[in-house]
Design a protein around this motif. Structure first.
Motif, PDB file in Angstrom:
ATOM      1  N   HIS A  26     110.667 238.830  31.829  1.00 47.99           N
ATOM      2  CA  HIS A  26     111.325 240.062  32.268  1.00 47.99           C
ATOM      3  C   HIS A  26     110.355 241.009  32.965  1.00 47.99           C
ATOM      4  CE1 HIS A  26     112.751 244.252  31.556  1.00 47.99           C
ATOM      5  NE2 HIS A  26     113.894 243.735  31.953  1.00 47.99           N
ATOM      6  N   ASP A  27     109.237 241.309  32.305  1.00 51.15           N
ATOM      7  CA  ASP A  27     108.329 242.327  32.849  1.00 51.15           C
ATOM      8  C   ASP A  27     107.367 241.764  33.898  1.00 51.15           C
ATOM      9  OD1 ASP A  27     109.305 243.257  30.214  1.00 51.15           O
ATOM     10  OD2 ASP A  27     108.093 245.014  30.676  1.00 51.15           O
ATOM     11  N   VAL A  28     106.912 240.537  33.678  1.00 50.66           N
ATOM     12  CA  VAL A  28     105.893 239.982  34.582  1.00 50.66           C
ATOM     13  C   VAL A  28     106.543 239.217  35.738  1.00 50.66           C
ATOM     14  CG1 VAL A  28     103.866 238.506  34.744  1.00 50.66           C
ATOM     15  CG2 VAL A  28     104.255 239.852  32.665  1.00 50.66           C
ATOM     16  N   LEU A  29     107.499 238.342  35.430  1.00 45.91           N
ATOM     17  CA  LEU A  29     108.164 237.592  36.506  1.00 45.91           C
ATOM     18  C   LEU A  29     109.391 238.328  37.029  1.00 45.91           C
ATOM     19  CD1 LEU A  29     107.931 233.813  35.484  1.00 45.91           C
ATOM     20  CD2 LEU A  29     106.262 235.264  36.659  1.00 45.91           C
ATOM     21  N   GLY A  30     109.674 239.492  36.487  1.00 43.28           N
ATOM     22  CA  GLY A  30     110.728 240.345  37.035  1.00 43.28           C
ATOM     23  C   GLY A  30     112.127 239.769  36.955  1.00 43.28           C
ATOM     24  N   MET A  31     112.391 238.897  35.983  1.00 37.29           N
ATOM     25  CA  MET A  31     113.726 238.311  35.893  1.00 37.29           C
ATOM     26  C   MET A  31     114.696 239.297  35.230  1.00 37.29           C
ATOM     27  SD  MET A  31     112.775 234.317  35.072  1.00 37.29           S
ATOM     28  CE  MET A  31     114.396 233.675  35.521  1.00 37.29           C
ATOM     29  N   THR A  32     115.963 239.165  35.593  1.00 41.23           N
ATOM     30  CA  THR A  32     116.988 240.103  35.125  1.00 41.23           C
ATOM     31  C   THR A  32     117.810 239.465  34.008  1.00 41.23           C
ATOM     32  OG1 THR A  32     117.147 241.067  37.330  1.00 41.23           O
ATOM     33  CG2 THR A  32     119.009 241.439  35.835  1.00 41.23           C
ATOM     34  N   PRO A  33     117.880 240.099  32.828  1.00 42.90           N
ATOM     35  CA  PRO A  33     118.724 239.559  31.760  1.00 42.90           C
ATOM     36  C   PRO A  33     120.194 239.875  32.017  1.00 42.90           C
ATOM     37  CG  PRO A  33     117.591 241.531  31.005  1.00 42.90           C
ATOM     38  CD  PRO A  33     117.137 241.289  32.410  1.00 42.90           C
ATOM     39  N   THR A  34     121.051 238.915  31.708  1.00 40.99           N
ATOM     40  CA  THR A  34     122.487 239.154  31.866  1.00 40.99           C
ATOM     41  C   THR A  34     123.191 239.271  30.531  1.00 40.99           C
ATOM     42  OG1 THR A  34     122.760 236.774  32.146  1.00 40.99           O
ATOM     43  CG2 THR A  34     122.750 238.094  34.139  1.00 40.99           C
ATOM     44  N   GLU A  35     122.590 238.678  29.487  1.00 45.30           N
ATOM     45  CA  GLU A  35     123.279 238.634  28.201  1.00 45.30           C
ATOM     46  C   GLU A  35     122.295 238.162  27.135  1.00 45.30           C
ATOM     47  OE1 GLU A  35     126.821 236.324  28.596  1.00 45.30           O
ATOM     48  OE2 GLU A  35     127.379 236.518  26.492  1.00 45.30           O
ATOM     49  N   ASP A  36     122.487 238.658  25.898  1.00 45.36           N
ATOM     50  CA  ASP A  36     121.710 238.165  24.755  1.00 45.36           C
ATOM     51  C   ASP A  36     122.667 238.035  23.586  1.00 45.36           C
ATOM     52  OD1 ASP A  36     120.034 237.748  22.544  1.00 45.36           O
ATOM     53  OD2 ASP A  36     118.396 238.876  23.471  1.00 45.36           O
ATOM     54  N   ASP A  37     122.850 236.810  23.096  1.00 48.34           N
ATOM     55  CA  ASP A  37     123.806 236.605  22.005  1.00 48.34           C
ATOM     56  C   ASP A  37     123.123 236.544  20.643  1.00 48.34           C
ATOM     57  OD1 ASP A  37     122.582 234.110  21.957  1.00 48.34           O
ATOM     58  OD2 ASP A  37     124.295 233.048  22.814  1.00 48.34           O
ATOM     59  N   GLY A  38     121.863 236.968  20.594  1.00 48.01           N
ATOM     60  CA  GLY A  38     121.136 236.977  19.333  1.00 48.01           C
ATOM     61  C   GLY A  38     120.327 235.717  19.111  1.00 48.01           C
ATOM     62  N   LYS A  39     120.782 234.621  19.676  1.00 51.11           N
ATOM     63  CA  LYS A  39     120.023 233.365  19.589  1.00 51.11           C
ATOM     64  C   LYS A  39     119.282 233.105  20.904  1.00 51.11           C
ATOM     65  CE  LYS A  39     120.540 228.653  17.897  1.00 51.11           C
ATOM     66  NZ  LYS A  39     119.887 227.870  18.919  1.00 51.11           N
ATOM     67  N   SER A  40     119.971 233.378  21.994  1.00 49.79           N
ATOM     68  CA  SER A  40     119.396 233.127  23.320  1.00 49.79           C
ATOM     69  C   SER A  40     119.587 234.341  24.210  1.00 49.79           C
ATOM     70  CB  SER A  40     120.074 231.927  23.995  1.00 49.79           C
ATOM     71  OG  SER A  40     120.004 230.770  23.192  1.00 49.79           O
ATOM     72  N   CYS A  41     118.615 234.536  25.087  1.00 49.31           N
ATOM     73  CA  CYS A  41     118.750 235.548  26.129  1.00 49.31           C
ATOM     74  C   CYS A  41     118.860 234.806  27.463  1.00 49.31           C
ATOM     75  CB  CYS A  41     117.533 236.470  26.142  1.00 49.31           C
ATOM     76  SG  CYS A  41     117.648 237.771  27.392  1.00 49.31           S
ATOM     77  N   TYR A  42     119.746 235.280  28.317  1.00 51.98           N
ATOM     78  CA  TYR A  42     120.019 234.621  29.589  1.00 51.98           C
ATOM     79  C   TYR A  42     119.436 235.469  30.725  1.00 51.98           C
ATOM     80  CZ  TYR A  42     123.208 231.949  26.671  1.00 51.98           C
ATOM     81  OH  TYR A  42     123.737 231.150  25.689  1.00 51.98           O
ATOM     82  N   LEU A  43     118.594 234.854  31.552  1.00 57.72           N
ATOM     83  CA  LEU A  43     117.921 235.601  32.620  1.00 57.72           C
ATOM     84  C   LEU A  43     118.050 234.861  33.951  1.00 57.72           C
ATOM     85  CD1 LEU A  43     115.529 235.503  29.993  1.00 57.72           C
ATOM     86  CD2 LEU A  43     115.039 237.587  31.258  1.00 57.72           C
ATOM     87  N   ARG A  44     117.773 235.584  35.024  1.00 57.64           N
ATOM     88  CA  ARG A  44     117.861 234.963  36.342  1.00 57.64           C
ATOM     89  C   ARG A  44     116.902 235.643  37.322  1.00 57.64           C
ATOM     90  NH1 ARG A  44     120.517 238.541  38.528  1.00 57.64           N
ATOM     91  NH2 ARG A  44     120.763 237.478  40.493  1.00 57.64           N
TER      92      ARG A  44
END
Ligand SMILES: [Fe+2]
Length: 337
Positions: free
Chosen positions: A31-49
């Protein structure tokens, strides 16, 4: 060498799932270094792009007790193409099953490589819809370029460690329509690595012989910049914030890639891909084979330094004992780009 007709039923690498035992630190990296954007976190997995990834996610980052790869997701070219590939896999003697409920895409066919790497193949996807404040003025861009770190544009490829490169690669060629673009064979023996694609890219997936483990592991996942200058800038940030750079920035002969390999805090090797390498439009492309005569003369590294020993034996999940044993040997052959 026989001609293999391109069938184009698999369109692209759509997403990967990475396991991390250090979720917060791994999230910081992506998120901070590669600048990816999270779309959702269901508590087990976070989804980024990445900011030019078009779907719900390209990276599913899953909290786990060890690092490694959970799944590789492929988008078919059409609903009919999906059915054709499923029929081929089911006829192969190694059938999978239909699964539902995955975030970001619809019904998927789940199967494994001969080594056991889990794969999903699907057609229906959820497209990313940028909120108003993130909408880009560039119509071709899924969202504004983020201001964090040095943001990657999109997922590029995955490199899987396996027990038998030829067997695993042949499965993808026979059932999914991949073409073998380059490979490495020393002494006329087994393939040590091979690169496969369904598009003009040199590879969306590579297989590398697992010399320090049982196979069914991850060598690396690569994200794309398309500009090696951004990779150099990232290297400066990684040094500043104590993220391990394993190799590069430099250029491979194989695939002609400007590369940099780093360990994200959870332990997975991540490659930053600084350009496109080269593109293949020839429908009658013949696999390019590197051997010991040319691999060490520009194949492994075209310029920019050496690949360290760990590059040839480290993968996730980590196999500590086997890795120490492999490193103790004088001769550990072969890499992976
Ligand atoms: Fe790579």
């Amino acid at each position: 060498m026989s001609f293999q007709e391109q069938i184009h039923d698999v369109a692209q690498l759509a997403c990967v799932e990475l396991f991390t035992p250090k979720f917060e630190e791994s999230f910081w990296f992506f998120h901070d270094v590669l600048g990816m954007t999270p779309t959702e976190d269901d508590g087990k997995s976070c989804y980024l792009r990445g900011y030019e990834d078009r779907y719900h996610h390209s990276l599913k980052l899953t909290r786990s007790d060890k690092a490694g790869i959970g799944m590789v997701g492929w988008r078919a070219s059409s609903p009919q193409a999906l059915e054709r590939r499923v029929a081929a896999i089911e006829a192969s003697g190694k059938p999978g099953k239909w699964v539902e409920g995955n975030k970001g895409y619809g019904k998927a066919y789940e199967f494994t490589t001969p080594d056991g790497h889990k794969q999903h193949l699907f057609w229906d996807v959820e497209y990313y819809k940028a909120p108003e404040e993130l909408k880009s003025k560039l119509l071709s861009r899924a969202q504004k370029r983020p201001l964090r770190g040095v943001p990657v544009r999109r997922l590029d490829h995955v490199n899987l460690l396996c027990s038998d490169v030829t067997k695993n690669g042949q499965f993808l060629m026979d059932n999914l329509g991949f073409l073998k673009r380059e490979n490495v064979v020393f002494g006329g023996q087994d393939e040590l690595a091979a690169w496969f694609s369904v598009s003009p890219l040199v590879h969306e997936v590579a297989f590398t012989k697992d010399q320090a483990g049982p196979g069914n592991r991850l060598h690396h996942v690569a994200f794309w910049y398309g500009n090696q200058g951004q990779m150099l800038d990232l290297a400066d940030i990684l040094q500043e914030y104590d993220v391990t750079i394993e190799a590069g920035p430099a250029k491979h002969g194989v695939s002609q890639a400007y590369f940099m390999y780093v360990y994200e805090p959870g332990g997975n090797r991540i490659e930053l891909f600084g350009d496109t390498g080269y593109l293949i439009f020839d429908p009658d492309w013949k696999t390019l084979t590197w051997d010991e005569s040319n691999f060490f003369n520009g194949g492994g590294v075209w310029f920019g330094g050496e690949l360290p020993q760990d590059f040839f034996v480290y993968g996730t999940p980590i196999v500590e004992a086997a890795m120490a044993e492999a490193e103790a040997k004088d001769e550990v052959a072969e890499p992976a780009e």
